[in-house]
Write a protein that holds these residues in place. Structure first.
Motif: not given
Length: 736
Positions: A379-380, A387-388, A394-399, A712-714
């Protein structure tokens, strides 16, 4: 593809022959595994042609820098007494009988060397001991004995075992405790730990696999007798790989001992994917033969790509420049090829022979928690993909910040179990005598005379005064000055001085026309040390020494270990990305299909690096391989999702529906293979080797992240690109 048509028909016709061949191979593998050897240390970290390692070997051979020592601790309320000293002499005589043991040093031996006998007067013992042998008597409750080991490393295990035996057999004075340490003792205990560690990790991996299969895979397999079949494939894979190690000349090391849990965990994936599709076909009412044929044809390409990409990830470890890591990658790659072949031949053969029960379609089943999670993921991914993807960006950039700040661990001694008796005593010894990190400058002269020694003394003082991180130095000139108050002014004086200094001390500094100076350095990280190493090299050249030289020593090798970690990780990562992309591009003939599986893996690599930084984990020789390993392992999940998604799109389903069908049908097999894979790496937490337990944690994080990204990402990226293509096509039509 025709190759899978041929393979499936061959399996159906030759099922009994396949079982017979596997049985013979198992017997041969078990027999071969009895010949496996063990190895450890710098020899497994540096290739034979690594210049700096060869210099270290040359120095060790010429100057005895590689001559190891065994230190024995004699503890009591007060060890400076006749009874304890007499015991030390007896222990020294007993251990000296072992082949490969050279000179013995202790306060008791020093006193006897001076007087010719052991006096009963404790005041005399104290006076002579503290005056001439204070190093070996750091306090009244502890006496140290040092035994030089003149044999090569191949004899260390024998010598260490004999030392332990003789310490246990000799009668000790009341209240006296005797313990041993030193490199030979540590290597002997590490060898024992390697074998025990492999057995422990293998057992833990099997238990975790059973638990995971029972919990997750039971919803996939209707007949519960088949629940553990993927585990059988894994165990067979490990047996074959382990049996091949002696044939390939690959020893067990601190790194290769992790092959058991890793192969047991990884090999399940192929079997789980095949059985997931087989059960799906059987529930449709197909016979075992038709189900096996359809399963081989339908999952054959995805399994092949998954296997090849994982093998690429492991084989890229050869580019690390570290022999032990290359061995680990090679054996793992071979094991995965074996697992792939067994999953597409042996596994369907077993099912064809034993699966006789008719399957009934179950129209209404209670929705399990796993299915609810998978439904949420679909669903997501399908409806909230923007949004995902934005959140992931954002998470990748911070990591990335954390990924670039992960520290290095280059100290070999911190790679091995810290609770080994010999390691605990070594730590105690280092606390007593301090750090002994040294840069050793070795010069090749035309000949050594009094003027050459004076020149080298000038150099040693110059370098020491120029560098605040060099806290002192030791040289032959310094020893001569300590004994005779001045340097010799002529060759005659030099010869007279050398005759009065013990030969074993002179040989540590001068061998033929070679001369060594030992610079003691303050503790520092590898980057600071590299700068110091480079400055010392330049300062020696600037000073004007005309003789060729090189710098060596344990701390220098540790610096080059750091180089191997950094450069090796970069080479392995680039090689893995390049080979995987080329492979996918060749197979799919589509840049989109080649890039889609790589995007989530890039996210995982950066996110995992960020987690390592936050949790305080360091990069080691093993974790340096994590990027290439993540590429090889994580891409498997993405390929399975992508293949099934495109299959459903070819059937005419819209992107959202294709994602739902994909996640519903292959979600459980992927979860099973992912969680069992994670279980294999989690088994490394049971390893007593910090280098492997840390690798288990960071690998576990990488696998969980890869699993999440695949589910999810794929699909989110696939829906995004599909919708983007549709939008572009519509705009082109509107323009027309």
């Amino acid at each position: 593809m025709k190759v899978f048509d041929l393979l499936s028909s061959s399996v159906v016709r030759g099922r009994y022959l396949i079982l017979a061949l596997v049985a013979v191979a198992v017997i041969l593998a078990i027999h071969s595994s009895q010949n496996i050897t063990m190895d450890q240390g710098y020899e497994t970290y540096f290739s034979k042609d690594y210049k700096e390692y060869q210099q270290y070997v040359l120095f060790s051979k010429n100057f005895g820098g590689g001559v190891a020592s065994i230190y024995i601790f004699i503890k009591g309320d007060d060890v400076v007494n006749y009874e304890t000293y007499d015991f030390a002499l007896k222990l020294g005589e007993e251990i000296s009988r072992i082949d490969g043991i050279g000179r013995v040093k202790s306060p008791a031996h020093t006193v006897v060397d001076i007087l010719g006998y052991l006096p009963a007067d404790e005041e005399v013992l104290k006076q002579l001991s503290y005056q001439y042998s204070s190093f070996y008597l750091p306090k009244k409750t502890l006496m140290l004995m040092e035994f030089e080991v003149t044999a090569d490393e191949s004899q260390y295990n024998f010598i260490a075992k004999e030392v332990e035996k003789r310490i246990s057999e000799i009668e000790k004075p009341p209240g006296i405790v005797v313990e041993a340490t030193g490199n030979p003792m540590i290597m002997y205990q590490v060898d024992k730990s390697i074998g025990e560690s492999m057995g422990t990790m293998g057992a833990v991996a099997v238990v975790l696999m059973v638990v995971t299969l029972v919990i997750v895979f039971r919803g996939v397999v209707e007949l519960k007798r088949y629940l553990l079949l993927p585990l059988v494939i894994s165990i067979l894979t490990f047996l074959f790989a382990f049996g091949l190690m002696p044939v390939l000349g690959i020893p067990l090391t601190e790194i290769t001992n992790a092959i058991a849990p890793i192969l047991i965990g990884l090999s399940i994936e192929y079997a789980a994917q095949f059985m997931g599709r087989y059960e799906e076909e059987r529930r449709k009412g197909n016979s075992p033969a038709i189900s096996a044929v359809k399963s081989i044809k339908s999952v054959g390409l995805a399994l092949s790509l998954a296997m090849i990409t994982t093998v690429i990830g492991f084989l890229s470890m050869i580019f690390s420049g570290v022999p032990a890591l290359g061995w680990f990658g090679l054996v793992s790659a071979i094991g995965l090829i074996v697992a792939y072949l067994l999953s597409l031949t042996f596994l369907p053969s077993v099912l064809l022979i034993t699966d006789r029960k008719e399957r009934k379609r179950k129209d209404e089943e209670k929705i399990s928690f796993t299915e609810k999670v998978l439904d949420l993921a679909s669903l997501i991914s399908a409806r909230h993909y923007r949004v995902l993807l934005l959140t992931v960006l954002v998470i990748t950039s911070a990591s990335y910040f954390g990924y670039s700040k992960v520290p290095l661990e280059t100290d070999f001694m911190k790679y091995i179990p810290q609770d080994l008796p010999a390691m605990r005593k070594l730590s105690e010894l280092q606390d007593l005598v301090g750090s002994n990190d040294r840069i050793i400058a070795v010069f090749q002269t035309d000949g050594i005379d009094s003027s050459v020694i004076a020149r080298f003394e000038e150099l040693a003082r110059y370098v020491t005064n120029s560098e605040q991180n060099i806290v002192g130095y030791s040289s032959l000139g310094e020893i001569i000055k300590m004994n005779f108050d001045k340097l010799p002014s002529s060759d005659t004086e030099l010869q007279q001085a050398l005759e009065k200094i013990p030969e074993d001390r002179v040989s540590r500094y001068m061998q033929g026309s070679s001369y060594a100076i030992y610079f003691t350095v303050a503790p520092m990280d590898w980057l600071e040390f590299r700068k110091l190493y480079e400055r010392v090299t330049e300062e020696m050249k600037f000073f004007g020494i005309e003789y060729p030289f090189y710098l060596t020593g344990d701390v220098v090798l540790k610096m080059f270990v750091a180089d191997l970690i950094v450069n090796g990780q970069n080479r392995m990562t680039i090689a893995s990305f390049a080979f995987v992309f080329i492979l996918l591009l060749f197979v799919y003939r589509s840049p989109r299909k080649a890039i889609v599986p790589i995007i989530p893996i890039t996210v995982v690599i950066l996110a995992n690096g960020g987690l390592m930084y936050l949790l305080g984990y360091s990069r080691t020789l093993v974790t340096a391989s994590l990027n290439s390993l993540t590429i090889g392992l994580g891409i498997d999940f993405s390929i399975h999702v992508m293949e099934r998604y495109f299959e459903e799109r070819r059937r005419g389903f819209e992107p959202e529906k294709a994602v739902e069908i994909t996640i519903t049908n292959i979600g459980k097999p992927i979860l099973t293979s992912g969680l069992t894979m994670a279980g294999g790496f989690a088994a490394m937490l049971a390893s007593p080797f910090p280098i492997m337990s840390d690798f288990g944690v960071v690998s576990l994080m990488a696998i969980i992240l890869s699993l999440f990204a695949a589910l999810t990402v794929v699909p989110a990226f696939l829906v995004f690109t599909d919708n983007l293509n549709s939008k572009n096509k519509k705009e082109k039509l509107d323009d027309v």
